[in-house]
Scaffold this motif. Structure first.
Motif: not given
Ligand code: XMP
Length: 326
Positions: A160-161, A322-324, A203, A156, A117, A246-247, A318, A281, A205-207
């Motif tokens: 996370h960004n 976690t989600i990821e 959504p 979060v 990350r 949702w994801q 979760k 989330a 994730p940025g990475p």
């Protein structure tokens, strides 16, 4: 007055008319703030930056310079869509930077998730700075900050960004969506004419796929992940599930198992499917997917994606998962 506080009197934008009023007000405010100067925007293609871009294009046209950095960890078709929608349809001033090799070279051999990350975040700033340095006469930096980012600035998203942008940049900030909630941002994007799949996308994730290509990323496994994920998304779209879940995504771990293909031993990676519903989330439940659809997705992924020989469905809510995956 605290300009980062949504006034109690501000009506929730729930109709096309209210979205149009917001757009009209913001266009006038942006024109007054920016005048004939230039604005820079890091355009990821996510909902928030896309809506900011569309709003600014409406307000100041080519005075907006959008930079899209492809870090090589985008989902299938995402960078192409940014080029199509903003570069072509909206005729924006768009700089497209394919920095995939830079990111993937730096990530080579790195298996620690936090380290991955960090590398992605730092390199993003580096690439964006380099592009900004090549431009002359930029006075403003636009950002897709939305109200939940402000409320949860220790939560979060801040954590996370992708990096955030450097604080020493000498630009005045332009943040036209900073008092809006996500549903309002989506409605405004819709009314501005952005494609439905861009405005209502899940959504991401940025990475990007970097956190789903588990362990040390390799180009071949990343490609397999991208193709498998595209199949999952297509099947969720076709079956109507994308409107309810949702994801949903694929993660590919860094190990192989034995299998058989065309009568021969075939070692491949497993594709792990995750599909969750959540409100915020913080907790999430696993979606019940019809077995027939899971079989279809399994058949397609194992037949169409090189290197994948098994498909697994993650049943973990979760918490505890976690989600990821990382
Ligand atoms: P977790 O995995 O913590 O994820 O249950 C909660 C939500 O945050 C997203 N997520 C990220 N978003 N950068 C982001 O911008 C990240 O590094 C990141 N990690 C997780 C995740 O997809 C989920 O929606």
């Amino acid at each position: 007055m605290d300009t980062n506080k949504r006034p109690d009197s501000m009506e929730r934008i729930t109709t096309v008319q209210l979205a149009q009023d917001f757009i009209q007000e913001q266009v006038a405010a942006l024109q007054a703030q920016i005048g004939d100067k230039k604005v820079l925007l890091a355009l990821s293609g996510g909902v928030d930056s896309s809506v900011v871009a569309a709003l600014l294009i409406k307000a100041v046209g080519k005075q907006l310079v959008c930079v899209h950095v492809n870090h090589g960890l985008m989902r299938k078709g995402e960078s192409e869509q940014v080029i199509e929608v903003f570069g072509k349809e909206l005729d924006a001033n768009l700089i497209y930077v394919d920095a995939s090799d830079r990111f993937l070279d730096l990530l080579s051999g790195v298996s620690d998730p936090e380290q991955k990350r960090k590398i992605i975040g730092n390199e993003f700033i580096q690439v964006f700075n380099e592009e900004a340095g090549k431009l002359c006469g930029i006075s403003f930096l636009a950002q897709g900050t939305i109200y939940p980012d402000i409320i949860e600035s220790n939560g979060v998203k801040a954590h996370h960004n992708v990096g955030g942008l450097p604080e020493d940049m000498q630009f005045e900030l332009v943040e036209p969506l900073k008092l809006l909630y996500k549903d309002e941002v989506r409605l405004v994007g819709d009314v501005l004419g952005l494609p439905h799949n861009m405005v209502y996308r899940q959504p991401f994730p940025g990475p990007g796929l970097g956190v789903r290509c588990l362990g040390a990323i390799t180009r071949d496994r990343l490609n397999a992940l991208r193709e498998a994920d595209a199949i999952l998304r297509e099947e969720f779209d076709n079956s109507g599930l994308s409107a309810h879940v949702w994801q949903y995504f694929v993660a590919v771990p860094d190990f192989r198992s034995v299998g058989v293909k065309d009568g021969k031993r075939y070692e491949g990676w497993p594709a792990i499917i995750r599909a969750v519903n959540t409100v915020d989330a913080m907790t999430a439940t696993v979606e019940e997917i019809p077995y027939s659809l899971l079989h279809k997705i399994t058949d397609r992924i194992t037949a169409e994606v090189d290197g994948i020989n098994r498909v697994l469905y993650d049943l973990t809510p979760k918490p505890i998962g976690t989600i990821e995956w990382e």
